[in-house]
Design a protein around this motif. Structure first.
Motif, PDB file in Angstrom:
ATOM      1  N   TRP A  95       0.794  -0.850   0.158  1.00 46.41           N
ATOM      2  CA  TRP A  95       0.133   0.645   0.238  1.00 46.41           C
ATOM      3  C   TRP A  95       0.471   1.299  -0.169  1.00 46.41           C
ATOM      4  CZ3 TRP A  95      -4.288  -1.402   4.082  1.00 46.41           C
ATOM      5  CH2 TRP A  95      -5.498  -2.177   3.902  1.00 46.41           C
ATOM      6  N   VAL A  96       1.719   1.315   0.860  1.00 44.84           N
ATOM      7  CA  VAL A  96       3.244   2.231   0.614  1.00 44.84           C
ATOM      8  C   VAL A  96       3.983   2.296   0.738  1.00 44.84           C
ATOM      9  CG1 VAL A  96       1.001   3.504   2.588  1.00 44.84           C
ATOM     10  CG2 VAL A  96       2.860   2.814   3.067  1.00 44.84           C
ATOM     11  N   ASN A 128       2.601  -2.223   5.999  1.00 41.65           N
ATOM     12  CA  ASN A 128       1.442  -2.320   5.247  1.00 41.65           C
ATOM     13  C   ASN A 128       1.258  -3.920   5.187  1.00 41.65           C
ATOM     14  OD1 ASN A 128       1.888  -0.761   3.099  1.00 41.65           O
ATOM     15  ND2 ASN A 128       4.029  -1.310   2.103  1.00 41.65           N
ATOM     16  N   THR A 187      -3.677  -2.633  -4.193  1.00 44.44           N
ATOM     17  CA  THR A 187      -3.612  -0.893  -4.016  1.00 44.44           C
ATOM     18  C   THR A 187      -4.327  -0.149  -2.579  1.00 44.44           C
ATOM     19  OG1 THR A 187      -3.775  -0.721  -6.139  1.00 44.44           O
ATOM     20  CG2 THR A 187      -5.052   1.096  -5.233  1.00 44.44           C
ATOM     21  N   SER A 188      -4.419   0.381  -2.043  1.00 40.82           N
ATOM     22  CA  SER A 188      -5.000   0.554  -0.438  1.00 40.82           C
ATOM     23  C   SER A 188      -6.079   1.105  -0.881  1.00 40.82           C
ATOM     24  CB  SER A 188      -4.320   1.748  -0.409  1.00 40.82           C
ATOM     25  OG  SER A 188      -4.998   2.328   1.004  1.00 40.82           O
ATOM     26  N   GLN A 232       7.725   7.431   0.874  1.00 44.84           N
ATOM     27  CA  GLN A 232       6.514   7.687   1.013  1.00 44.84           C
ATOM     28  C   GLN A 232       6.471   8.030   3.002  1.00 44.84           C
ATOM     29  OE1 GLN A 232       3.262   5.185  -0.493  1.00 44.84           O
ATOM     30  NE2 GLN A 232       2.063   6.883  -0.805  1.00 44.84           N
ATOM     31  N   THR A 282      -4.010   4.608   3.546  1.00 43.32           N
ATOM     32  CA  THR A 282      -2.839   5.095   3.122  1.00 43.32           C
ATOM     33  C   THR A 282      -2.113   6.064   4.302  1.00 43.32           C
ATOM     34  OG1 THR A 282      -3.237   4.495   0.953  1.00 43.32           O
ATOM     35  CG2 THR A 282      -1.866   6.201   1.694  1.00 43.32           C
TER      36      THR A 282
END
Length: 210
Positions: free
Chosen positions: A104-105, A135, A153-154, A109, A160
């Motif tokens: 997701w990240v 994650n 995909t978040s 980030q 997120t």
């Protein structure tokens, strides 16, 4: 990779339905690798359903799956497999393997959230570990609450942010046992990476969703 042993096998109308000896964290849409059962069960497949009742084939008109709700069969996995019909039978020699990797990240980030413009090699390695752990942990917590999310995909912006915040908390706790590392001699209130706001953003610690 996580591997489970099978408990039964069945194939009707080109859909295989196998069960495992214990509950799994497999979700619909996930890729699994089935082995040691024989053709056409063996291979890598996408999970189409996780039925809890005896599979009885498909409706001749609509093609929908049919189940006998009077016969419970836990821990089943249903996927498409072309071959001759095989009646339900106990089978303990097979395996079901899958890898649950959530992305997701990214580490970048988390570094941005922390305000670290230039990270050392060691910092980059560690923050990458924090991103991976955050994650997987956040995905699992939502899964335990009944959510069905994509691994790649978040599901939303709040999730997120929650993963980024949790990953940042793991990074900041580097060198500490139960709290953020600090050189300040004064006492301070305890901190917790899985804070109420992270839980709120993830939508966890609540009754399972429908």
């Amino acid at each position: 990779m996580t591997t489970y042993n099978t408990a039964s096998k069945q194939l009707l109308d080109n859909y295989a339905c196998i069960s495992t000896l214990e509950p799994t964290e497999i979700v619909v849409g996930q890729s699994v690798t089935v082995g040691s059962i024989g053709a056409p069960f063996n291979g890598t497949f996408t999970v189409l359903a996780l039925p809890q009742y005896l599979y009885e084939g498909t409706d001749s008109t609509t093609g929908e799956w049919l189940f006998n709700e009077n016969v419970s069969v836990p821990n089943q996995i249903l996927y498409a497999a072309t071959g001759s019909d095989v009646d339900f039978v106990a089978f303990y020699a097979g395996t079901v393997a899958y890898t649950q990797t959530c992305t997701w990240v990214t580490a970048a980030q988390i570094l941005t959230y922390l305000g670290i413009a230039t990270a050392t090699v060691d910092d980059t390695t560690f923050v990458t570990q924090c991103a991976s752990a955050a994650n997987v942990f956040c995905y699992r917590r939502r899964q335990e609450c009944g959510y069905y999310d994509s691994l790649t995909t978040s599901p939303s912006g709040d999730c997120t942010l929650a993963v980024i915040m949790y990953g940042s908390a793991l990074y900041r706790q580097r060198g500490g046992i139960s709290d953020f590392a600090s050189f300040d001699g004064m006492t301070a209130g305890s901190t917790n990476g899985l804070s109420p706001i992270v839980k709120q953003l993830l939508g966890v610690d609540r009754p399972q969703v429908a």
